[in-house]
Design a protein around this motif. Structure first.
Motif, PDB file in Angstrom:
ATOM      1  N   LEU A 157       0.819  -1.201   0.000  1.00  0.00           N
ATOM      2  CA  LEU A 157       0.000   0.000   0.000  1.00  0.00           C
ATOM      3  C   LEU A 157       0.857   1.256   0.000  1.00  0.00           C
ATOM      4  N   ALA A 158       1.967   1.207   0.726  1.00  0.00           N
ATOM      5  CA  ALA A 158       2.867   2.359   0.748  1.00  0.00           C
ATOM      6  C   ALA A 158       3.446   2.599  -0.635  1.00  0.00           C
ATOM      7  N   ALA A 159       3.748   1.515  -1.365  1.00  0.00           N
ATOM      8  CA  ALA A 159       4.257   1.663  -2.722  1.00  0.00           C
ATOM      9  C   ALA A 159       3.227   2.332  -3.614  1.00  0.00           C
ATOM     10  N   ARG A 160       1.963   2.049  -3.381  1.00  0.00           N
ATOM     11  CA  ARG A 160       0.901   2.643  -4.177  1.00  0.00           C
ATOM     12  C   ARG A 160       0.853   4.160  -3.965  1.00  0.00           C
TER      13      ARG A 160
ATOM     14  N   VAL B 118      -0.974   3.470 -10.576  1.00  0.00           N
ATOM     15  CA  VAL B 118      -1.386   2.144 -10.109  1.00  0.00           C
ATOM     16  C   VAL B 118      -2.904   2.029 -10.217  1.00  0.00           C
ATOM     17  N   GLY B 119      -3.355   0.862 -10.650  1.00  0.00           N
ATOM     18  CA  GLY B 119      -4.774   0.707 -10.952  1.00  0.00           C
ATOM     19  C   GLY B 119      -5.662   0.308  -9.793  1.00  0.00           C
ATOM     20  N   PHE B 120      -5.289   0.636  -8.579  1.00  0.00           N
ATOM     21  CA  PHE B 120      -6.179   0.338  -7.454  1.00  0.00           C
ATOM     22  C   PHE B 120      -6.013   1.396  -6.371  1.00  0.00           C
ATOM     23  N   ASP B 121      -7.053   1.557  -5.591  1.00  0.00           N
ATOM     24  CA  ASP B 121      -7.050   2.435  -4.425  1.00  0.00           C
ATOM     25  C   ASP B 121      -7.458   1.565  -3.235  1.00  0.00           C
ATOM     26  N   PRO B 122      -6.551   1.317  -2.279  1.00  0.00           N
ATOM     27  CA  PRO B 122      -6.876   0.378  -1.196  1.00  0.00           C
ATOM     28  C   PRO B 122      -8.082   0.790  -0.365  1.00  0.00           C
ATOM     29  N   GLN B 123      -8.315   2.087  -0.262  1.00  0.00           N
ATOM     30  CA  GLN B 123      -9.434   2.550   0.561  1.00  0.00           C
ATOM     31  C   GLN B 123     -10.775   2.452  -0.157  1.00  0.00           C
ATOM     32  N   LYS B 124     -10.749   2.342  -1.483  1.00  0.00           N
ATOM     33  CA  LYS B 124     -11.988   2.248  -2.246  1.00  0.00           C
ATOM     34  C   LYS B 124     -12.225   0.861  -2.831  1.00  0.00           C
ATOM     35  N   ASP B 125     -11.137   0.179  -3.186  1.00  0.00           N
ATOM     36  CA  ASP B 125     -11.268  -1.068  -3.939  1.00  0.00           C
ATOM     37  C   ASP B 125     -11.196  -2.328  -3.094  1.00  0.00           C
TER      38      ASP B 125
ATOM     39  N   ALA C  21      -9.626  -0.626   9.691  1.00  0.00           N
ATOM     40  CA  ALA C  21      -9.834   0.302   8.574  1.00  0.00           C
ATOM     41  C   ALA C  21      -9.494   1.721   8.994  1.00  0.00           C
ATOM     42  N   GLU C  22      -9.838   2.091  10.230  1.00  0.00           N
ATOM     43  CA  GLU C  22      -9.505   3.429  10.730  1.00  0.00           C
ATOM     44  C   GLU C  22      -7.991   3.589  10.874  1.00  0.00           C
ATOM     45  N   ARG C  23      -7.335   2.554  11.384  1.00  0.00           N
ATOM     46  CA  ARG C  23      -5.879   2.619  11.521  1.00  0.00           C
ATOM     47  C   ARG C  23      -5.216   2.740  10.152  1.00  0.00           C
ATOM     48  N   MET C  24      -5.702   1.980   9.193  1.00  0.00           N
ATOM     49  CA  MET C  24      -5.123   2.022   7.860  1.00  0.00           C
ATOM     50  C   MET C  24      -5.228   3.420   7.259  1.00  0.00           C
ATOM     51  N   ASP C  25      -6.377   4.046   7.398  1.00  0.00           N
ATOM     52  CA  ASP C  25      -6.557   5.409   6.891  1.00  0.00           C
ATOM     53  C   ASP C  25      -5.549   6.366   7.537  1.00  0.00           C
ATOM     54  N   HIS C  26      -5.383   6.236   8.850  1.00  0.00           N
ATOM     55  CA  HIS C  26      -4.444   7.085   9.584  1.00  0.00           C
ATOM     56  C   HIS C  26      -3.009   6.850   9.109  1.00  0.00           C
ATOM     57  N   ASP C  27      -2.630   5.574   8.986  1.00  0.00           N
ATOM     58  CA  ASP C  27      -1.265   5.242   8.587  1.00  0.00           C
ATOM     59  C   ASP C  27      -0.959   5.740   7.174  1.00  0.00           C
TER      60      ASP C  27
END
Length: 326
Positions: free
Chosen positions: A101-104, A110-117, A304-310
């Motif tokens: 995800l950090a690479a994204r 990149v063809g994906f968004d981790p928070q949406k896809d 999911a909240e932690r991921m958004d923060h990170d």
């Protein structure tokens, strides 16, 4: 007396966890048929070993037919793009480190968004980024490595298991903090990097502690520092960057399972429940710790909240470094 209380508390906690892990009669079960687990890194690396460990125990626990598919390349992003386009019926998940995800964050194409896809099944555990050197160098600490680099400026490079991720940025940050410019060399996962470190084909490498720890113990490489806030539970002999004077270097990664974002919540909850039960199994947990993961299974919404923060924090770090993808 204290030890007796601790033991009773542990037994009670384990019993409660076991009871909680049991599937309620009304809860959704995992889908029938073949279940695919995507791993974006080669067989033999830390991600692959941990994913297979969890899959094996889940097969034993549920009887599910879980097939591992190593979709390697692009720092795990090939697997991520396949997951995005996968069926949203609970039959496919991806086991992934935060490095993907950090690479994204560094590549808008990149063809994906981790928070949406993607939909997370919750936190599996946290992991530190580790910096290792080849045993052929004859150095035992990061300061010794810095002195070696100053004597050998033509070899001031390090392998990274995921270009544009924190296995890349931590190496650069360590070099900057030590006053040497370290150039990243991309590898297709941990296994080929470990092989080159062992053979002396590259002087140093940066990757997840889970990728390196067993090879460190086996003498194929030597971990000299990690980027965690405290020494890793599985490797208390390895100092953190903060301990050796680099106060601003603190990055904690993690592992999770993702499903396609359209996957119904009951199926996400079914995966989350089974994964949490497997990770809480004492044998699995001890093995994960040995591999360098700090198991911390948690609920999807909390993670999911932690991921958004990170992701927001990591973007700030990337911008501060000034990294621009080529």
């Amino acid at each position: 007396m204290g030890s007796c209380v601790t033991r009773r508390g542990f037994v009670a906690g384990a019993a409660a966890l076991s009871a909680g892990a049991a599937r309620p009669a009304s809860a959704q079960a995992l889908p029938t048929g073949t279940l695919r687990m995507l791993i974006g890194f080669p067989a033999g690396g830390g991600s692959d070993v941990m994913g297979r460990l969890i899959a094996d125990k889940m097969r034993q626990r549920t009887g599910a037919n879980i097939v591992i598919e190593n979709k390697t390349g692009a720092s795990g992003m090939i697997a991520a793009e396949q997951l995005k386009n996968g069926p949203a019926d609970g039959s496919v998940v991806m086991f992934t480190p935060s490095a993907t995800l950090a690479a994204r964050l560094t590549n808008d194409s990149v063809g994906f968004d981790p928070q949406k896809d993607f939909a997370t099944t919750g936190l599996v555990g946290t992991v530190q980024t580790a910096f290792a050197v080849s045993p052929t160098l004859g150095v035992n600490t990061f300061p010794e490595y810095v002195e070696w680099v100053k004597r050998n400026p033509g070899q001031a490079n390090f392998g990274t298991t995921a270009l544009g991720s924190f296995t890349h940025f931590v190496g650069v940050m360590l070099g900057n903090a030590a006053g040497v410019k370290l150039e990243p060399v991309p590898y297709r996962g941990a296994a080929p990097l470990v092989a080159d470190l062992s053979g002396g084909h590259i002087a140093a490498g940066c990757g997840g502690l889970t990728d390196f720890l067993e090879h460190h113990r086996g003498g194929k490489l030597r971990i000299v520092v990690t980027a965690g806030g405290a020494r890793a539970q599985a490797a208390p002999e390895i100092p953190t960057a903060q301990e050796i004077g680099y106060k601003d270097i603190l990055i904690e990664g993690w592992y999770t399972f993702f499903a396609p974002a359209r996957t119904p919540k009951p199926l996400i909850d079914a995966w989350s429940r089974e994964i949490a039960a497997v990770v809480a199994d004492p044998v699995v947990r001890d093995r994960l710790v040995t591999l360098g993961l700090d198991p911390q299974p948690g609920a999807p919404d909390v993670f999911a909240e932690r991921m958004d923060h990170d992701l927001r924090r990591w973007k700030q770090i990337i911008d501060a470094i000034g990294y621009k993808p080529t």
